[in-house]
Design a protein around this motif. Structure first.
Motif, PDB file in Angstrom:
ATOM      1  N   ASP A  75      39.662  53.421  41.866  1.00 56.40           N
ATOM      2  CA  ASP A  75      40.711  52.306  41.381  1.00 56.40           C
ATOM      3  C   ASP A  75      41.744  52.577  42.613  1.00 56.40           C
ATOM      4  O   ASP A  75      42.013  51.437  42.983  1.00 56.40           O
ATOM      5  CB  ASP A  75      41.456  52.895  40.390  1.00 56.40           C
ATOM      6  N   LEU A  76      42.204  53.708  43.024  1.00 56.68           N
ATOM      7  CA  LEU A  76      42.952  53.830  44.207  1.00 56.68           C
ATOM      8  C   LEU A  76      42.403  53.525  45.508  1.00 56.68           C
ATOM      9  O   LEU A  76      42.926  52.545  46.304  1.00 56.68           O
ATOM     10  CB  LEU A  76      43.548  55.235  44.381  1.00 56.68           C
ATOM     11  N   VAL A  77      41.286  53.676  46.029  1.00 58.15           N
ATOM     12  CA  VAL A  77      40.258  53.182  46.953  1.00 58.15           C
ATOM     13  C   VAL A  77      40.538  51.535  47.133  1.00 58.15           C
ATOM     14  O   VAL A  77      40.828  51.067  48.093  1.00 58.15           O
ATOM     15  CB  VAL A  77      39.144  53.727  47.231  1.00 58.15           C
ATOM     16  N   VAL A  78      40.046  50.794  46.121  1.00 60.58           N
ATOM     17  CA  VAL A  78      40.125  49.688  46.166  1.00 60.58           C
ATOM     18  C   VAL A  78      41.348  48.864  46.276  1.00 60.58           C
ATOM     19  O   VAL A  78      41.757  47.974  47.165  1.00 60.58           O
ATOM     20  CB  VAL A  78      39.375  48.999  44.816  1.00 60.58           C
ATOM     21  N   ALA A  79      42.367  49.512  45.492  1.00 62.45           N
ATOM     22  CA  ALA A  79      43.800  48.998  45.681  1.00 62.45           C
ATOM     23  C   ALA A  79      44.337  49.289  47.033  1.00 62.45           C
ATOM     24  O   ALA A  79      44.977  48.334  47.206  1.00 62.45           O
ATOM     25  CB  ALA A  79      44.684  49.803  44.741  1.00 62.45           C
ATOM     26  N   TYR A 121      34.913  45.786  39.804  1.00 61.13           N
ATOM     27  CA  TYR A 121      35.947  45.491  40.632  1.00 61.13           C
ATOM     28  C   TYR A 121      35.724  44.165  41.321  1.00 61.13           C
ATOM     29  O   TYR A 121      34.770  43.806  41.765  1.00 61.13           O
ATOM     30  CB  TYR A 121      35.984  46.530  41.811  1.00 61.13           C
ATOM     31  N   ALA A 122      36.659  43.205  40.769  1.00 60.70           N
ATOM     32  CA  ALA A 122      36.217  41.865  41.489  1.00 60.70           C
ATOM     33  C   ALA A 122      36.293  41.620  43.080  1.00 60.70           C
ATOM     34  O   ALA A 122      35.614  40.825  43.406  1.00 60.70           O
ATOM     35  CB  ALA A 122      37.556  41.062  41.116  1.00 60.70           C
ATOM     36  N   VAL A 147      42.129  43.975  52.762  1.00 60.69           N
ATOM     37  CA  VAL A 147      40.651  44.169  52.681  1.00 60.69           C
ATOM     38  C   VAL A 147      40.270  43.349  51.470  1.00 60.69           C
ATOM     39  O   VAL A 147      40.114  44.123  50.243  1.00 60.69           O
ATOM     40  CB  VAL A 147      40.093  45.292  53.026  1.00 60.69           C
ATOM     41  N   THR A 148      40.181  42.176  51.373  1.00 59.44           N
ATOM     42  CA  THR A 148      40.080  41.661  49.932  1.00 59.44           C
ATOM     43  C   THR A 148      38.737  41.407  49.417  1.00 59.44           C
ATOM     44  O   THR A 148      38.411  41.118  48.206  1.00 59.44           O
ATOM     45  CB  THR A 148      40.700  40.238  50.079  1.00 59.44           C
ATOM     46  N   ARG A 149      37.725  41.677  50.341  1.00 56.56           N
ATOM     47  CA  ARG A 149      36.373  41.648  49.866  1.00 56.56           C
ATOM     48  C   ARG A 149      35.599  43.167  50.566  1.00 56.56           C
ATOM     49  O   ARG A 149      35.761  43.343  51.428  1.00 56.56           O
ATOM     50  CB  ARG A 149      35.595  40.560  50.108  1.00 56.56           C
ATOM     51  N   MET A 150      34.612  43.858  49.605  1.00 56.96           N
ATOM     52  CA  MET A 150      34.050  44.608  49.951  1.00 56.96           C
ATOM     53  C   MET A 150      32.666  44.729  49.550  1.00 56.96           C
ATOM     54  O   MET A 150      32.136  44.232  48.260  1.00 56.96           O
ATOM     55  CB  MET A 150      34.352  46.037  49.529  1.00 56.96           C
ATOM     56  N   VAL A 151      31.525  45.067  50.355  1.00 59.36           N
ATOM     57  CA  VAL A 151      29.917  44.853  50.114  1.00 59.36           C
ATOM     58  C   VAL A 151      29.546  46.676  49.839  1.00 59.36           C
ATOM     59  O   VAL A 151      29.533  47.163  50.873  1.00 59.36           O
ATOM     60  CB  VAL A 151      29.253  44.361  51.085  1.00 59.36           C
ATOM     61  N   ALA A 203      30.719  34.127  49.357  1.00 63.49           N
ATOM     62  CA  ALA A 203      31.674  33.289  49.752  1.00 63.49           C
ATOM     63  C   ALA A 203      31.783  32.454  48.599  1.00 63.49           C
ATOM     64  O   ALA A 203      33.101  31.738  48.106  1.00 63.49           O
ATOM     65  CB  ALA A 203      31.634  32.488  50.904  1.00 63.49           C
ATOM     66  N   SER A 204      30.630  31.931  47.858  1.00 65.86           N
ATOM     67  CA  SER A 204      30.749  30.716  47.026  1.00 65.86           C
ATOM     68  C   SER A 204      31.172  31.556  45.605  1.00 65.86           C
ATOM     69  O   SER A 204      31.846  31.066  44.665  1.00 65.86           O
ATOM     70  CB  SER A 204      29.242  30.577  46.514  1.00 65.86           C
ATOM     71  N   TRP A 205      30.815  32.821  45.357  1.00 68.04           N
ATOM     72  CA  TRP A 205      31.402  33.454  44.300  1.00 68.04           C
ATOM     73  C   TRP A 205      32.842  33.428  44.151  1.00 68.04           C
ATOM     74  O   TRP A 205      33.558  33.354  43.232  1.00 68.04           O
ATOM     75  CB  TRP A 205      30.847  35.029  43.925  1.00 68.04           C
ATOM     76  N   GLN A 206      33.589  33.801  45.437  1.00 68.66           N
ATOM     77  CA  GLN A 206      34.888  33.856  45.474  1.00 68.66           C
ATOM     78  C   GLN A 206      35.376  32.727  45.111  1.00 68.66           C
ATOM     79  O   GLN A 206      36.544  32.316  44.317  1.00 68.66           O
ATOM     80  CB  GLN A 206      35.176  34.376  46.934  1.00 68.66           C
ATOM     81  N   GLU A 207      34.745  31.567  45.656  1.00 64.65           N
ATOM     82  CA  GLU A 207      35.497  30.182  45.197  1.00 64.65           C
ATOM     83  C   GLU A 207      35.125  29.637  43.758  1.00 64.65           C
ATOM     84  O   GLU A 207      36.177  29.007  43.112  1.00 64.65           O
ATOM     85  CB  GLU A 207      34.721  28.992  46.166  1.00 64.65           C
ATOM     86  N   ALA A 208      34.143  30.331  43.087  1.00 61.83           N
ATOM     87  CA  ALA A 208      34.083  30.037  41.951  1.00 61.83           C
ATOM     88  C   ALA A 208      35.011  30.842  40.835  1.00 61.83           C
ATOM     89  O   ALA A 208      35.046  30.639  39.692  1.00 61.83           O
ATOM     90  CB  ALA A 208      32.539  30.231  41.435  1.00 61.83           C
ATOM     91  N   ALA A 209      35.428  32.155  41.314  1.00 61.20           N
ATOM     92  CA  ALA A 209      35.970  33.152  40.397  1.00 61.20           C
ATOM     93  C   ALA A 209      37.376  32.578  40.098  1.00 61.20           C
ATOM     94  O   ALA A 209      37.953  31.684  40.568  1.00 61.20           O
ATOM     95  CB  ALA A 209      36.215  34.223  41.442  1.00 61.20           C
TER      96      ALA A 209
END
Length: 269
Positions: A25-29, A59-60, A36-40, A263-269
Motif C-alpha cells: 500500500d505504501l510502496v504504490v502510494a 491496485y488500479a 509514477v502512475t503506472r507499474m508493470v 494504455a487502453s485499459w487506462q482510457e477505459a477505467a
C-alpha cells in the motif's frame, strides 16, 4: 501527486518479491506521489502467476506480465504458447515475459533457455503483446534468435533493464524494438551505457526500476521501489538534453505505443 508532477511509468518491477513484505500500500502510494502512475509487475515463474495477478487486481495503477525467467528455465516446467495465450486473456495482463538469455550465471542451461525464449516469442506473435527480454552475457545468441523470430513473424519487444553492448542495442533497435533504462544507467560508472542510450531514438526509450533491485542514486545499495523511477528519468532527460517534463511525456508516449493494452485499459477505467 500534485497536478504539476509529470507522469511516468515503471515498466518493469517485481512487487510480489518478499522484499516488499506487507508494505505494498505504501510502496504504490509513494510511486503515485512521485508521478509514477503506472507499474508493470513481472512474474518470473508461472507457478507464482496467481499472486502476481492478485497484486494487479488489487491496485488500479498496477498491470502485470508473466513468463519464465531464463535463470529459472532449467528448474521450471517448459512453458507452452497455449499457457501464455491463456494468461493473456486477463484484462491487466500486458506483456509476455520476462524471458531471455542469461549466460553470466546460468550458461550451463543455454539450450533450454533458448527453447524457452522461442516459446515466448511465439506467444508474443500470437497475442500481439510485447515480449519482455532479459539479456546478460549472451549478446550474439540473443540478437540471432530475436531476428530469426522476427523474420518468421513480426512482434514487438522491449530489452528490459538494458545493459548489454552497443551491438545488441543496434540489433534490437533495427527490429523496431525498445530499450528500457533502469537505475544502472544512473550509476556513475555507466558512461558507456549512457552513450548507448543517447545514440538510440528517443521514441524507443522506456523507464523502469527492476525493483527491488538496482536502486539508482541517491538510493543505491538499498531496496529499490517504483517511486525511484523518477531518479532514472532525470538522468534520461539530461542525456537527451530535454527538461524533465518533456522527457517524461515522451517516455509515456513510448510506453503507450508498445504496451497498448495497458494504455487502453487506462482510457477505459
Amino acid at each position: 501527486m500534485t497536478q504539476a508532477t509529470p507522469q511516468i511509468t515503471d515498466s518493469h518491477c517485481h512487487l510480489d518479491f518478499p522484499d516488499f513484505g506487507h508494505e505494498l500500500d505504501l510502496v504504490v502510494a509513494r510511486a503515485v506521489a512521485a508521478g509514477v502512475t503506472r507499474m508493470v509487475t513481472i512474474c518470473t515463474r508461472l507457478r507464482n502467476e496467481p499472486q502476481v495477478r492478485g497484486i494487479a487486481e488489487a491496485y488500479a495503477p498496477v498491470f502485470y506480465a508473466a513468463g519464465t525467467h531464463p535463470m529459472s528455465a532449467a528448474e521450471e516446467p517448459m512453458v507452452t504458447v497455449d499457457d501464455l495465450v491463456a494468461l493473456a486473456r486477463h484484462p491487466k495482463f500486458v506483456g509476455i515475459g520476462e524471458t531471455g538469455l542469461d549466460y553470466h550465471y546460468t550458461a550451463e542451461s543455454a539450450e533450454v533457455q533458448q527453447r524457452s525464449l522461442r516459446v515466448h516469442i511465439a506467444a508474443a506473435q500470437e497475442t500481439g503483446l510485447p515480449l519482455i527480454v532479459h539479456a546478460r552475457d549472451a549478446d550474439e545468441d540473443m540478437a540471432r534468435i530475436l531476428a530469426e523470430g522476427y523474420r518468421e513473424r513480426a512482434y514487438a519487444c522491449v530489452m528490459h533493464c538494458f545493459s548489454s553492448g552497443a551491438g545488441l542495442a543496434r540489433a534490437a533497435l533495427d527490429l523496431g524494438f525498445y530499450l528500457s533504462m533502469s537505475g544502472i544507467a544512473a550509476f556513475p560508472k555507466s558512461k558507456e551505457l549512457r552513450d548507448i542510450f543517447a545514440a538510440a531514438p528517443l521514441d524507443r526509450i522506456l523507464l523502469e526500476t527492476d525493483a527491488p533491485y538496482l536502486a539508482p542514486p541517491p538510493h543505491r545499495g538499498r531496496r529499490n521501489e517504483p517511486a525511484y523511477t523518477a531518479h532514472t528519468a532525470r538522468v534520461g532527460a539530461d542525456l537527451f538534453g530535454l527538461d524533465y517534463t518533456a522527457f517524461a511525456a515522451q517516455t509515456q508516449a513510448n510506453f503507450d505505443r508498445l504496451f497498448a493494452k495497458a494504455a487502453s485499459w487506462q482510457e477505459a477505467a
